[in-house]
Design an enzyme around this catalytic site. Sequence first.
Site, PDB file in Angstrom:
ATOM      1  N   HIS A  97      46.778  38.434  46.380  1.00 36.13           N
ATOM      2  CA  HIS A  97      48.246  38.540  46.379  1.00 36.13           C
ATOM      3  C   HIS A  97      48.805  37.124  46.239  1.00 36.13           C
ATOM      4  O   HIS A  97      48.703  36.516  45.184  1.00 36.13           O
ATOM      5  CB  HIS A  97      48.670  39.272  47.654  1.00 36.13           C
ATOM      6  CG  HIS A  97      50.089  39.722  47.695  1.00 36.13           C
ATOM      7  ND1 HIS A  97      50.926  39.695  46.618  1.00 36.13           N
ATOM      8  CD2 HIS A  97      50.832  40.239  48.714  1.00 36.13           C
ATOM      9  CE1 HIS A  97      52.114  40.168  46.959  1.00 36.13           C
ATOM     10  NE2 HIS A  97      52.087  40.493  48.243  1.00 36.13           N
ATOM     11  N   HIS A 150      47.552  43.011  36.630  1.00 39.32           N
ATOM     12  CA  HIS A 150      48.571  43.391  37.593  1.00 39.32           C
ATOM     13  C   HIS A 150      48.520  44.888  37.802  1.00 39.32           C
ATOM     14  O   HIS A 150      48.263  45.635  36.854  1.00 39.32           O
ATOM     15  CB  HIS A 150      49.969  42.977  37.109  1.00 39.32           C
ATOM     16  CG  HIS A 150      50.949  42.887  38.222  1.00 39.32           C
ATOM     17  ND1 HIS A 150      51.614  43.984  38.700  1.00 39.32           N
ATOM     18  CD2 HIS A 150      51.342  41.833  38.977  1.00 39.32           C
ATOM     19  CE1 HIS A 150      52.379  43.601  39.703  1.00 39.32           C
ATOM     20  NE2 HIS A 150      52.237  42.317  39.895  1.00 39.32           N
ATOM     21  N   ASP A 183      51.327  34.271  38.504  1.00 38.11           N
ATOM     22  CA  ASP A 183      50.590  33.197  39.163  1.00 38.11           C
ATOM     23  C   ASP A 183      49.713  32.379  38.227  1.00 38.11           C
ATOM     24  O   ASP A 183      49.138  31.383  38.645  1.00 38.11           O
ATOM     25  CB  ASP A 183      49.723  33.775  40.284  1.00 38.11           C
ATOM     26  CG  ASP A 183      50.589  34.168  41.457  1.00 38.11           C
ATOM     27  OD1 ASP A 183      51.608  33.486  41.655  1.00 38.11           O
ATOM     28  OD2 ASP A 183      50.260  35.140  42.142  1.00 38.11           O
TER      29      ASP A 183
HETATM   30  N1  CMC Z   1      39.667  39.555  35.761  1.00 42.04           N
HETATM   31  C1  CMC Z   1      38.691  40.358  35.283  1.00 42.04           C
HETATM   32  N2  CMC Z   1      38.717  41.699  35.331  1.00 42.04           N
HETATM   33  C2  CMC Z   1      39.788  42.250  35.914  1.00 42.04           C
HETATM   34  C3  CMC Z   1      40.847  41.483  36.439  1.00 42.04           C
HETATM   35  C4  CMC Z   1      40.762  40.082  36.342  1.00 42.04           C
HETATM   36  N3  CMC Z   1      41.735  39.308  36.813  1.00 42.04           N
HETATM   37  N4  CMC Z   1      41.789  42.314  36.966  1.00 42.04           N
HETATM   38  C5  CMC Z   1      41.335  43.553  36.777  1.00 42.04           C
HETATM   39  N5  CMC Z   1      40.127  43.521  36.136  1.00 42.04           N
HETATM   40  C6  CMC Z   1      39.341  44.663  35.680  1.00 42.04           C
HETATM   41  C7  CMC Z   1      38.644  45.351  36.834  1.00 42.04           C
HETATM   42  O1  CMC Z   1      37.358  44.813  37.051  1.00 42.04           O
HETATM   43  C8  CMC Z   1      38.619  46.780  36.347  1.00 42.04           C
HETATM   44  O2  CMC Z   1      37.607  46.885  35.399  1.00 42.04           O
HETATM   45  P1  CMC Z   1      36.711  48.229  35.329  1.00 42.04           P
HETATM   46  O3  CMC Z   1      37.684  49.302  34.900  1.00 42.04           O
HETATM   47  O4  CMC Z   1      35.659  47.938  34.324  1.00 42.04           O
HETATM   48  O5  CMC Z   1      36.190  48.457  36.707  1.00 42.04           O
HETATM   49  C9  CMC Z   1      39.939  46.942  35.617  1.00 42.04           C
HETATM   50  O6  CMC Z   1      40.249  45.616  35.144  1.00 42.04           O
HETATM   51  C10 CMC Z   1      41.072  47.468  36.475  1.00 42.04           C
HETATM   52  O7  CMC Z   1      41.205  46.600  37.597  1.00 42.04           O
HETATM   53  P2  CMC Z   1      41.649  47.049  39.036  1.00 42.04           P
HETATM   54  O8  CMC Z   1      41.001  46.161  40.044  1.00 42.04           O
HETATM   55  O9  CMC Z   1      41.456  48.531  39.182  1.00 42.04           O
HETATM   56  O10 CMC Z   1      43.205  46.779  38.955  1.00 42.04           O
HETATM   57  P3  CMC Z   1      44.164  46.710  40.185  1.00 42.04           P
HETATM   58  O11 CMC Z   1      45.462  47.245  39.729  1.00 42.04           O
HETATM   59  O12 CMC Z   1      43.554  47.317  41.392  1.00 42.04           O
HETATM   60  O13 CMC Z   1      44.253  45.140  40.464  1.00 42.04           O
HETATM   61  C11 CMC Z   1      44.964  42.914  40.618  1.00 42.04           C
HETATM   62  C12 CMC Z   1      45.348  44.352  40.220  1.00 42.04           C
HETATM   63  C13 CMC Z   1      46.180  42.006  40.452  1.00 42.04           C
HETATM   64  C14 CMC Z   1      44.540  42.895  42.112  1.00 42.04           C
HETATM   65  C15 CMC Z   1      43.772  42.460  39.724  1.00 42.04           C
HETATM   66  O14 CMC Z   1      44.163  42.493  38.378  1.00 42.04           O
HETATM   67  C16 CMC Z   1      43.254  41.088  40.124  1.00 42.04           C
HETATM   68  O15 CMC Z   1      42.414  40.979  41.018  1.00 42.04           O
HETATM   69  N6  CMC Z   1      43.758  39.996  39.448  1.00 42.04           N
HETATM   70  C17 CMC Z   1      43.372  38.664  39.802  1.00 42.04           C
HETATM   71  C18 CMC Z   1      44.162  38.227  41.016  1.00 42.04           C
HETATM   72  C19 CMC Z   1      45.601  37.925  40.674  1.00 42.04           C
HETATM   73  O16 CMC Z   1      45.891  37.252  39.699  1.00 42.04           O
HETATM   74  N7  CMC Z   1      46.526  38.394  41.548  1.00 42.04           N
HETATM   75  C20 CMC Z   1      47.946  38.103  41.413  1.00 42.04           C
HETATM   76  C21 CMC Z   1      48.740  39.348  41.162  1.00 42.04           C
HETATM   77  S1  CMC Z   1      50.400  38.940  40.647  1.00 42.04           S
HETATM   78  C22 CMC Z   1      51.124  38.269  42.048  1.00 42.04           C
HETATM   79  C23 CMC Z   1      51.487  39.288  43.035  1.00 42.04           C
HETATM   80  O17 CMC Z   1      52.380  40.123  42.726  1.00 42.04           O
HETATM   81  O18 CMC Z   1      50.917  39.239  44.144  1.00 42.04           O
END
Ligand code: CMC
Length: 443
Positions: free
Chosen positions: A282, A321, A377
């Site tokens: 986050h 996201h 970010d």
């Molecule tokens: N790098 C590589 N792969 C990713 C990433 C990433 N940053 N984000 C998602 N994926 C992949 C994930 O492995 C999954 O792949 P598969 O379908 O093969 O298993 C797919 O994309 C869907 O990901 P998810 O984890 O189900 O997506 P989510 O909606 O649960 O996660 C997130 C959203 C923001 C937590 C995630 O994209 C992430 O960890 N990003 C990196 C951390 C980040 O930049 N966070 C800041 C968010 S914006 C600020 C805020 O509002 O807090």
Amino acid sequence: MATESAVTENGTGAGAAETLTITDNRTGQTYEVPIEDGTIRATELRKIKASEDDFGIMTYDPAYMNTASCRSAITYIDGDRGILEYRGYPIEQLAEKSTYLEVAYLLIHGELPDQRQLEEWTHQVTMHTFVHENVKEFMQGFRYDAHPMGMLLASVGALSTFYPEAAQIKDTDNRYLQVIRLIAKMPTLAAFSYRHNQGKPYVYPDNDLSYAGNFLSMIYKMTELKYQPDPRLEHALDVLFILHADHEQNCSTSAVRSVGSSQVDPYSAVAAGVAALYGPLHGGANEAVLRMLRRIGSTENIPDFIAGVKSGNERLMGFGHRVYKNFDPRAKIIKQAVEEVFEVTGKNPLLHIATELEKIALEDEYFVKRKLYPNVDFYSGLIYEALGMPVEMFPVLFAIGRTAGWIAQWLEMIDDSEQKIARPRQIYTGARTVDYVPVSARG
Ligand code: CMC
């Protein structure tokens, strides 16, 4: 018994019923559930029972992937189209034309202030920037190298002990005073946390300066009688505060609402928000982005790094996201602000790595297929670093901006007659009615 075609017919004709017909194949029974705003009430499903003593159907939704927990008129997001609006105003217009304090007023009051209201609001916030000297002493008790986010978390929670009347959350005047205090004191606590971590004396607020200018003064002032912030940096910081001000039901806001639903005082509820924001997925993401860029070190190492991400070893921080699946409108605005800040501070070599990384990732099938784009970010850390902030301060800066949103959401929840103490259900998967065996008799 309703059939699937009956449901389809209902859904297509003029004056179609705004209901959902559900057939329970265990019993053959059908149920009609009202649809309101494209949503059904989860409690309606409790009527669907396999037997008299059945608890009724629940929904299973870990991480609230498809559950609306409230009605809200604060922030609108269309993740597919990359739209973000506060109280209906597009983020692009607010970032270009407004100020953080005006946006905070908008989020909290529901409409932009007129001139007199803005002056009064600005005056009130400015007059509450100081903290009790005991707060300062309490903060000085932290370890010399304490993480400033941990200090912010503890000190904002501690404010409830300085203002015990804040527990009277039904008293609107009293509540409003705490709202002002929170917006006003957050930068002071944040700056004290930073100065502590740097081993520097705390700097008192300068009420002649703007909200962002005063924060920069509390961060950087040394022996000069008066600190004069560079207006371009002051403006960039103000824009960052605006971009982070609210983002509907994200992890930290849900934490504020959830903890606040116990009717605890707003300082404790906001402390929960700060705690949630501390996490690397986050508010800690921009810190993680900077660490990642440093580790990559040079553009030649990007392919190896991307290969590691694709094989699941790590994530490309600052990408992806939960809601935005096309682009994050905040990322676009920030990219612009990066350029402006670098005009003042000179280019950071990490920017080159970041732009290359973004370019490569946006063309790579792994990221395209999963709709992973740079989020707010990806670039905010570069601005913070250009402003001279250590990475530990990144989530702290996020928290300052987000405070307005947390409070607006908390106020909306308090006045929402449908809200009760938050209490999710579970699907129990453990053992049942196991007889206790004394330790001496356990195999
Ligand atoms: N790098 C590589 N792969 C990713 C990433 C990433 N940053 N984000 C998602 N994926 C992949 C994930 O492995 C999954 O792949 P598969 O379908 O093969 O298993 C797919 O994309 C869907 O990901 P998810 O984890 O189900 O997506 P989510 O909606 O649960 O996660 C997130 C959203 C923001 C937590 C995630 O994209 C992430 O960890 N990003 C990196 C951390 C980040 O930049 N966070 C800041 C968010 S914006 C600020 C805020 O509002 O807090």
